[in-house]
Design an enzyme around this catalytic site. Structure first.
Site, PDB file in Angstrom:
ATOM      1  CB  CYS A 120     -10.185  -0.866  -8.692  1.00 12.11           C
ATOM      2  SG  CYS A 120     -10.709  -2.099  -7.510  1.00 12.11           S
ATOM      3  CG  ASN A 163      -3.457  -4.413  -6.226  1.00 13.41           C
ATOM      4  OD1 ASN A 163      -3.008  -4.512  -7.356  1.00 13.41           O
ATOM      5  ND2 ASN A 163      -3.911  -3.271  -5.736  1.00 13.41           N
ATOM      6  CG  ASP A 164      -5.948  -8.109  -1.689  1.00 15.00           C
ATOM      7  OD1 ASP A 164      -4.912  -8.448  -1.086  1.00 15.00           O
ATOM      8  OD2 ASP A 164      -6.575  -7.073  -1.422  1.00 15.00           O
ATOM      9  NE  ARG A 202      -1.522  -5.867  -1.703  1.00 12.63           N
ATOM     10  CZ  ARG A 202      -2.685  -5.252  -1.872  1.00 12.63           C
ATOM     11  NH1 ARG A 202      -3.823  -5.919  -1.724  1.00 12.63           N
ATOM     12  NH2 ARG A 202      -2.754  -4.004  -2.213  1.00 12.63           N
ATOM     13  CD  GLU A 215     -10.346  -7.224  -2.504  1.00  7.07           C
ATOM     14  OE1 GLU A 215      -9.263  -6.718  -2.808  1.00  7.07           O
ATOM     15  OE2 GLU A 215     -11.114  -6.715  -1.674  1.00  7.07           O
ATOM     16  CG  HIS A 234      -2.213  -0.873   0.740  1.00  3.85           C
ATOM     17  ND1 HIS A 234      -2.334  -2.178   1.142  1.00  3.85           N
ATOM     18  CD2 HIS A 234      -3.253  -0.635  -0.090  1.00  3.85           C
ATOM     19  CE1 HIS A 234      -3.423  -2.688   0.596  1.00  3.85           C
ATOM     20  NE2 HIS A 234      -3.990  -1.784  -0.153  1.00  3.85           N
ATOM     21  NE  ARG A 250     -11.266  -0.746  -0.762  1.00  2.90           N
ATOM     22  CZ  ARG A 250     -10.032  -1.163  -1.048  1.00  2.90           C
ATOM     23  NH1 ARG A 250      -9.841  -2.114  -1.935  1.00  2.90           N
ATOM     24  NH2 ARG A 250      -8.999  -0.610  -0.471  1.00  2.90           N
ATOM     25  NE  ARG A 308      -6.165   0.734  -2.489  1.00  2.00           N
ATOM     26  CZ  ARG A 308      -5.723   0.794  -3.749  1.00  2.00           C
ATOM     27  NH1 ARG A 308      -5.581   1.947  -4.358  1.00  2.00           N
ATOM     28  NH2 ARG A 308      -5.425  -0.315  -4.393  1.00  2.00           N
TER      29      ARG A 308
HETATM   30  C1  PEP Z   1      -6.886  -4.963  -4.863  1.00  2.00           C
HETATM   31  O1  PEP Z   1      -6.745  -5.828  -4.007  1.00  2.00           O
HETATM   32  O2  PEP Z   1      -6.598  -5.133  -6.066  1.00  2.00           O
HETATM   33  C2  PEP Z   1      -7.400  -3.639  -4.509  1.00  2.00           C
HETATM   34  C3  PEP Z   1      -7.678  -2.745  -5.431  1.00  2.00           C
HETATM   35  O3  PEP Z   1      -7.543  -3.353  -3.185  1.00  2.00           O
HETATM   36  P1  PEP Z   1      -6.311  -2.999  -2.216  1.00  2.00           P
HETATM   37  O4  PEP Z   1      -5.101  -2.814  -3.099  1.00  2.00           O
HETATM   38  O5  PEP Z   1      -6.661  -1.753  -1.499  1.00  2.00           O
HETATM   39  O6  PEP Z   1      -6.217  -4.189  -1.352  1.00  2.00           O
HETATM   40 MG    MG Z   2      -7.652  -5.564  -2.072  1.00  2.00          MG
END
Ligand code: PEP
Ligand code: MG
Length: 576
Positions: A503, A455-456, A466, A432, A190, A333, A297
């Site tokens: 996203c 990402n997740d 990650r 996700e 993040h 979100r 976020r």
């Molecule tokens: C993701 O997981 O792709 C996402 C957009 O949420 P975050 O990166 O905030 O976990």
């Molecule tokens: Mg996520």
């Protein structure tokens, strides 16, 4: 001159002196016996007085910069320093046991912290966090390592740190911090994501290389390539300036696309949206030609402070974003705390696998008070723009239903109170968790849209944390498994007449975009800085052609083969 490699997490180039953020102040000090306890107490008093002067200065600076409310936290720290209960016990321990001051401070503070942490009262638990901060500050003076805080920096510099928490990142003073380099982290941690929305160059995951960067050394960072030069010579500095000039020119060229719609070469319209975390990001999104906000976020509203934001504060923030986007879609979100996003003041229990723990909606469903406050703020703000509400981290339909039930209840309450929310709010969910991706068809009937959080989704599909740079090679957006999941989600949504966006960081990835366009993704939400390059690329791609190419790519063996295929097609110009 030395070159260090890392992961270019937020593009850009910068050169300045290194500023090394200190770590380890909280290491547990060892116990030693002292001969002269009185002298040791004197040493303690001196450290406490230095810490007091320092806190006084920070308090005044914070008050001037951020207002009285933010400065209150330091007021609280000063009170602890002045508190005879804390001080007397430490002095007593030094005198009675003839131990070193560091050890006494640590032991006594820890006893207070443990006691307060066990209390039911949230305010008392917050006090424990304050004691930890204050004892760390006193400790650093005892050890002759003044606690330098980032807000006191005045000279331009590049920040070098073991790691930055998302809230550290949110509080960086961008007037002086030109970029940052961290030992750990990956593209989707993040702080990396925050860096992209702040448009500040960042290189993460340099590993042990970090130790080669001394405080005050001149460094050149190229976050496009992911390289750091320490102590560059004249030749390297000239090359840096040339590269920076070209980079800035390319940025200016792309700016011409800012107000153009996003359309493929064969006339298919898609939407390019921005991911934001802070209110300042909205202007950046607009400056970069965002057609929507695809992910707000909201957890960042909860960070960098010492208590939960009130309903009114949240309402004002959401209203601000909705008004500023002036009728364009805004996907907000609900709170996604957990994983690498912590809220110390909530004092949540430590989990051994926080990314697999009580994160995001799971936490909100167990802390309905937090959730309802946020939903009310969102619903009240809905009258000021085009709001879409999105729930994160859903794995089973029941979680979605429960979240929707609570949302409906809050809607009804507001209507009964004579302030009904907008009646066109769309409700969507993030995809996700692999379970939700595979079973996307079972969710599609219950939402208005999906947004794929790659990402997740990738970390869970590949079983690769990650945050961990040693397994960063497993972050593979073009792995056939990931692409197949994405295709399943898009198809499930389309079959049931729902729109689908993405996203996660993959949405702004130049290599992945052709396949995503070909698979029929409708909305691409990314860091503001990626929008214009994506618009330019999509304008050169034929959707029809890439639909066929995506099918072909999905039969291939692995990411390398797939990426080479995409790049070859683009290079040969066979894409338009
Ligand atoms: C993701 O997981 O792709 C996402 C957009 O949420 P975050 O990166 O905030 O976990
Ligand atoms: Mg996520």
């Amino acid at each position: 001159m030395q070159q260090i490699r890392g992961i270019g997490a937020s593009p850009g180039l910068a050169a300045a002196k290194a500023y090394r953020m200190r770590t380890g102040e909280r290491a547990t000090p060892g116990r030693t016996t002292v001969e002269d306890a009185e002298q040791e107490v004197e040493r303690l008093r001196k450290a406490v007085s230095q810490a007091g002067t320092e806190l006084e200065r920070i308090r005044t600076a914070t008050e001037e910069k951020l207002g009285t409310h933010k400065a209150e936290i330091f007021e609280g720290h000063l009170m602890i320093l002045d508190d005879p209960e804390w001080m007397d016990v430490i002095v007593g321990k030094i005198n009675d046991e003839a131990v070193n001051a560091e050890y006494a401070v640590h032991e006594v503070s820890q006893t207070f912290i443990d006691m307060l942490m066990g209390m039911d009262d949230e305010l008392l638990r917050e006090r424990a966090v304050d004691i930890r901060d204050v004892s760390g500050r006193v400790m650093s003076h005892l050890q002759g390592r003044p606690h330098r805080d980032l807000s006191s920096l005045t000279e331009p510099c590049i920040l070098i740190a073991e790691d930055l928490t998302p809230s550290d990142t949110a509080q960086l003073n961008l007037d002086v911090i030109l970029g940052f380099v961290t030992e750990i982290g990956s593209r989707t941690s993040h702080s990396a994501i925050m860096a992209r929305s702040l448009d500040i160059p960042a290189i993460v995951g340099v590993g042990q290389g970090i130790h080669g960067i001394e405080d005050g050394a001149v460094v050149v960072m190229d976050a496009v390539e992911g390289t750091v030069l320490v102590g560059p010579g004249e030749e390297e500095l000239v090359a840096f300036r040339d590269k920076k000039r070209s980079y800035d020119i390319r940025k200016a060229e792309l700016a011409a696309l800012k107000d153009r719609p996003t359309q493929s070469a064969d006339g298919v319209r898609v939407e390019l949206a921005a991911n934001i975390g802070k209110l300042e990001d909205v202007q950046k999104a607009l400056d970069n030609g965002a057609e929507a906000i695809g992910l707000f976020r909201t957890e960042f509203l909860y960070m960098g402070r010492d208590s939960l934001p009130t309903e009114e504060e949240q309402f004002n923030s959401y209203k601000y974003v909705l008004e500023k986007m002036d009728g364009k879609p805004v996907v907000i979100r609900t709170l996604d705390i957990g994983g690498d996003k912590e809220l110390p003041y909530l004092s949540l229990p430590k989990e051994s696998n926080p990314f697999l723990g009580q994160r995001a909606l799971r936490l909100c469903l167990s802390r309905e008070d937090l959730f309802r406050t946020q939903l009310r703020a969102l619903l009240r703000a809905s009258r000021f723009g085009n709001l879409k509400i999105m729930f994160p981290m859903i794995a089973v339909v029941d979680e979605l239903r429960e979240a929707k039930r609570i949302l409906e209840e809050e809607k009804r309450r507001l209507a009964e109170a004579g302030t009904p929310p907008d009646d066109r709010i769309e409700v969507g969910m993030m995809i996700e968790v692999p379970a939700a991706a595979v079973a996307a068809d079972t969710f599609a009937g219950e939402v208005d849209f999906f947004s794929i959080g790659t990402n997740d989704l990738i970390q869970y599909t590949m079983a690769a944390d990650r945050m961990n740079e040693t397994v960063a090679y497993l972050y593979q957006p073009c792995h056939p498994a990931v692409l197949r999941l994405i295709r399943m989600v898009i198809q499930a949504a389309k079959q049931q007449g729902k729109w689908v966006g993405m996203c996660g960081e993959m949405a702004g990835d130049q290599t992945a975009i052709p396949l995503l366009l070909g698979m029929g993704l409708h909305e691409f939400s990314m860091s503001a800085g990626s929008i214009l390059p994506a618009r330019e690329l999509i304008g050169r791609l034929s959707k029809a052609e890439w639909s066929m190419s995506a099918e072909e790519a999905l039969t291939m063996r692995g990411q390398d083969e797939i990426q080479a295929f995409i790049q070859m097609k683009i290079r040969n110009g066979a894409y338009a």
